[in-house]
Design a protein around this motif. Sequence first.
Motif, mmCIF file in Angstrom:
data_model
loop_
_atom_site.group_PDB
_atom_site.id
_atom_site.type_symbol
_atom_site.label_atom_id
_atom_site.label_comp_id
_atom_site.label_asym_id
_atom_site.label_seq_id
_atom_site.Cartn_x
_atom_site.Cartn_y
_atom_site.Cartn_z
ATOM 1 N N GLY A 1 -26.245 16.533 17.401
ATOM 2 C CA GLY A 1 -27.503 16.142 18.020
ATOM 3 C C GLY A 1 -28.695 16.975 17.604
ATOM 4 N N SER A 2 -28.440 18.121 16.933
ATOM 5 C CA SER A 2 -29.545 18.961 16.477
ATOM 6 C C SER A 2 -30.287 18.275 15.335
ATOM 7 N N LYS A 3 -31.597 18.496 15.258
ATOM 8 C CA LYS A 3 -32.430 17.821 14.255
ATOM 9 C C LYS A 3 -32.835 18.780 13.145
ATOM 10 N N PHE A 4 -33.082 18.208 11.959
ATOM 11 C CA PHE A 4 -33.581 18.996 10.839
ATOM 12 C C PHE A 4 -35.068 19.248 11.060
ATOM 13 N N ALA A 5 -35.395 20.469 11.432
ATOM 14 C CA ALA A 5 -36.802 20.815 11.672
ATOM 15 C C ALA A 5 -37.249 22.005 10.839
ATOM 16 N N SER A 6 -36.330 22.539 10.017
ATOM 17 C CA SER A 6 -36.642 23.710 9.205
ATOM 18 C C SER A 6 -36.324 23.415 7.749
ATOM 19 N N PHE A 7 -37.237 23.795 6.844
ATOM 20 C CA PHE A 7 -37.066 23.510 5.421
ATOM 21 C C PHE A 7 -37.286 24.772 4.590
ATOM 22 N N TYR A 8 -36.569 24.830 3.470
ATOM 23 C CA TYR A 8 -36.721 25.937 2.530
ATOM 24 C C TYR A 8 -38.112 25.861 1.896
#
Length: 428
Positions: free
Chosen positions: A148-155
């Motif tokens: 359920g966690s979302k992708f909110a962080s990017f390299y």
Amino acid sequence: MAKRSLPHPLLFTAAAVTLASLCSPSKCHNITAILDNFPGYSMQNSLMSSTEVADEVNSRQSLTCLVLLNSAMSALATNHTPSSLKNALRLLVLLDYFDPQKLHDIDGGTAITTTLYQTTGEAIGQQGFVNITDYRGGRVAFRSAVPGSKFASFYTRSVRQIPYTISVLEISAPIVFDGLLDGSPVDANITAVLENAGCNTFASLISSTGMIKIFQAARAKGLTLFAPNDEAFKAKGAPDLNSLSSADLVALIQYHAVASYAPKDSLKTANRPIATMASGAAGNYEISVSSRGDDVRLLTGLDSSRIARTALDETPVCILIIDRVLLPMELFGNAPATAPESGSADFSTPPTEAPAPASADATSPTVAKVPAPVALSPPKTPVPAPAAESPENVADKEDDISVATVVKLSFSSEMIVAAAAAASWVLW
């Protein structure tokens, strides 16, 4: 042309050993020194030092440290407890080496990697893992592995690499999951820490008796739990929990808790009995500590228990795993003392010697089984009665007679043994 002499092979060995010692995990990299060169990460650098996460990073090799710019880190650090913030920082430390090339070469485009948070024993389910996904177009995203966690962080960029030792990469936002920043994980997960450490029986007891609420209320000012592992409740001498009243069971659990922060190292220097949460009007309920090197034992007067390991050390809460149930004198004073386990040192009392034999046994050998000498013929003339003597002379003669009798009996015994040996030689 003169021959060039080669260095002795031992010189190469010495050089290799020296190089290896210089490249120990604590010397090969220092995350604080690395980030000191980048003012944009000064807030994270300061927080990692104050929470001692930096020390954990420096003690490991082959890892990746994800860093946030000060603007992103300030949002994470605002209005959160030191304990929850510490675990959020641990979640940014990946226990695998990822440089930019490896990020874009992930097999299948997705990898699940372990974080420093997983090593604490507090993480439940997938909380201690991070999902890394390489999107098309070169973007790499990070999120918690919790469903359920979302992708909110990017390299965003590479900061520094020491090949295969440590990689520092900048990301755009913190990696979080629901509940990570709501409060100290210890608040809700004391039982989870105990269960992960193999203390299911103790975890069940503190829940069923309601002691978990008391422990949670005490954690703000300091709490140390001495948690017996499951094997301790099955060991010889362990109490029969079913035979205890509700009040005695609560007292037994309280005897395994101290209302202060007392990690293992601090217990090594304890020089007087420690009051437990059971101490009060019902009795002292105190514990003494004995240590030798890294071996620390808790002494109750009836038994001793070794601190096997630390399950949690998060100021001001500490959970130490012990290998025997602590038996307070106030509850089990009539029970026989439990002997220490075979092969383990017991520092509570010095070894005792066997009791000395009675004086009569010590001064005269046992001759009951040796036949008394037989008189061959009675004396031909009566022996005149001795003249009266002083008591001192009588006592001296009695002593002489006793010694002579012993010598005579011993001599007779030796003659019998010698005769038997001679007979057996003749027969042979």
